[in-house]
Design an enzyme around this catalytic site. Structure first.
Site, PDB file in Angstrom:
ATOM      1  CE  LYS A  13      30.393  29.108  37.739  1.00 18.35           C
ATOM      2  NZ  LYS A  13      31.179  28.830  36.681  1.00 18.35           N
ATOM      3  NE  ARG A  88      33.224  32.020  31.751  1.00 22.66           N
ATOM      4  CZ  ARG A  88      33.259  30.879  32.420  1.00 22.66           C
ATOM      5  NH1 ARG A  88      32.396  29.937  32.168  1.00 22.66           N
ATOM      6  NH2 ARG A  88      34.168  30.703  33.362  1.00 22.66           N
ATOM      7  NE  ARG A 127      39.695  25.345  40.163  1.00 24.61           N
ATOM      8  CZ  ARG A 127      38.687  26.045  39.646  1.00 24.61           C
ATOM      9  NH1 ARG A 127      37.453  25.642  39.814  1.00 24.61           N
ATOM     10  NH2 ARG A 127      38.911  27.138  38.960  1.00 24.61           N
ATOM     11  NE  ARG A 133      40.451  25.117  35.603  1.00 29.79           N
ATOM     12  CZ  ARG A 133      39.233  25.620  35.729  1.00 29.79           C
ATOM     13  NH1 ARG A 133      38.301  24.918  36.329  1.00 29.79           N
ATOM     14  NH2 ARG A 133      38.962  26.824  35.268  1.00 29.79           N
ATOM     15  NE  ARG A 144      39.441  31.204  35.451  1.00 31.76           N
ATOM     16  CZ  ARG A 144      39.816  30.337  36.401  1.00 31.76           C
ATOM     17  NH1 ARG A 144      41.096  30.169  36.672  1.00 31.76           N
ATOM     18  NH2 ARG A 144      38.925  29.654  37.060  1.00 31.76           N
TER      19      ARG A 144
HETATM   20  P1  ADP Z   1      35.631  28.998  36.098  1.00 35.27           P
HETATM   21  O1  ADP Z   1      34.157  29.072  36.332  1.00 35.27           O
HETATM   22  O2  ADP Z   1      36.368  28.478  37.308  1.00 35.27           O
HETATM   23  O3  ADP Z   1      36.240  30.277  35.581  1.00 35.27           O
HETATM   24  P2  ADP Z   1      35.238  27.213  33.779  1.00 35.27           P
HETATM   25  O4  ADP Z   1      35.689  25.820  33.845  1.00 35.27           O
HETATM   26  O5  ADP Z   1      33.770  27.479  33.780  1.00 35.27           O
HETATM   27  O6  ADP Z   1      35.969  27.945  34.988  1.00 35.27           O
HETATM   28  O7  ADP Z   1      35.841  27.935  32.458  1.00 35.27           O
HETATM   29  C1  ADP Z   1      37.214  27.916  32.169  1.00 35.27           C
HETATM   30  C2  ADP Z   1      37.502  28.748  30.910  1.00 35.27           C
HETATM   31  O8  ADP Z   1      36.806  28.190  29.775  1.00 35.27           O
HETATM   32  C3  ADP Z   1      37.038  30.198  30.950  1.00 35.27           C
HETATM   33  O9  ADP Z   1      37.950  31.049  31.599  1.00 35.27           O
HETATM   34  C4  ADP Z   1      36.890  30.523  29.451  1.00 35.27           C
HETATM   35  O10 ADP Z   1      38.149  30.764  28.850  1.00 35.27           O
HETATM   36  C5  ADP Z   1      36.361  29.216  28.878  1.00 35.27           C
HETATM   37  N1  ADP Z   1      34.873  29.198  28.845  1.00 35.27           N
HETATM   38  C6  ADP Z   1      34.056  28.377  29.577  1.00 35.27           C
HETATM   39  N2  ADP Z   1      32.773  28.632  29.313  1.00 35.27           N
HETATM   40  C7  ADP Z   1      32.766  29.655  28.396  1.00 35.27           C
HETATM   41  C8  ADP Z   1      31.752  30.403  27.737  1.00 35.27           C
HETATM   42  N3  ADP Z   1      30.445  30.159  27.965  1.00 35.27           N
HETATM   43  N4  ADP Z   1      32.124  31.370  26.872  1.00 35.27           N
HETATM   44  C9  ADP Z   1      33.402  31.633  26.627  1.00 35.27           C
HETATM   45  N5  ADP Z   1      34.419  30.984  27.221  1.00 35.27           N
HETATM   46  C10 ADP Z   1      34.106  30.006  28.092  1.00 35.27           C
END
Ligand code: ADP
Length: 191
Positions: A13, A88, A127, A133, A144
């Site tokens: 994404k 999300r 990654r 990370r 996740r």
């Molecule tokens: P990925 O898509 O690889 O899981 P992201 O960078 O999108 O990683 O998100 C990393 C973390 O940030 C998530 O696991 C969550 O804890 C938090 N996060 C990101 N976006 C949201 C959201 N819209 N609502 C709640 N938590 C979020």
């Protein structure tokens, strides 16, 4: 063009959103990046979010809505935006719909990037080695993925019901996937 990008952790994404940003010249809004920046800056939001992110859980909806509302009120999103990581869960999807409805700027397209679970695990492991990370450890990744299946996957149905969803295969080269997404957005004519 106002776009929501959906896909599991490791679906590509973020990479695809960055390419769309260059193609359409509209901001790429990644809530993960906004949160990681808040953590790096040690803001009150960052301090609250870090432990939650490190467990692979979702930051509370009200906190996220404040963050996204602030970002979407900036002048640079006038021509459109690509949302990556938000909404999300269904509550976030409904809150976003209300917010954008108020602004008269509804979501126009939702693209779901689909990849097999094996590929996701492979990409995240790569990654983790490259970027380090703190939420890319095996246990947290598994959590996740679980949160994604339970809470985020239903968001695709939300946009499907509105006739806005296109599913795109996320396997193959970055450029192949990008071309598929542009095709799905019906703007592929010139290149
Ligand atoms: P990925 O898509 O690889 O899981 P992201 O960078 O999108 O990683 O998100 C990393 C973390 O940030 C998530 O696991 C969550 O804890 C938090 N996060 C990101 N976006 C949201 C959201 N819209 N609502 C709640 N938590 C979020």
């Amino acid at each position: 063009m106002r776009i929501v990008l959906l896909g599991a952790p490791g679906s590509g994404k973020g990479t695809q959103a960055a390419l769309l940003k260059d193609h359409f010249e509209i901001p790429h809004i990644s809530t993960g990046d906004l949160l990681r920046q808040a953590v790096a800056d040690a803001t009150p939001l960052g301090m609250k979010a870090k432990a939650i992110m490190d467990r692979g859980e979702l930051v509370p909806d009200d906190v996220m809505l404040n963050l996204i509302e602030e970002r979407l009120s900036s002048a640079d999103v006038k021509p459109g935006f690509i949302l990556d990581g938000y909404p999300r869960n269904l509550a976030q999807a409904e809150a976003l719909e209300a917010l954008l409805g108020k602004l008269g700027q509804p979501i126009e397209e939702a693209v779901m990037i689909e990849v097999s679970e094996d590929r996701v695990v492979e990409r995240i492991a790569k990654r983790a080695a490259e970027e380090g990370r703190s939420d890319d450890t095996e246990d947290v990744v598994r959590n996740r993925m679980r949160v994604y299946e339970e809470q985020t996957a239903p968001v695709a149905g939300f946009y499907e019901d509105q006739g806005l969803l296109t599913r795109v295969l996320g396997e193959g080269s970055i450029e192949e996937v990008s071309a598929r997404i542009r095709g799905a957005l019906n703007t592929d004519g010139s290149d």
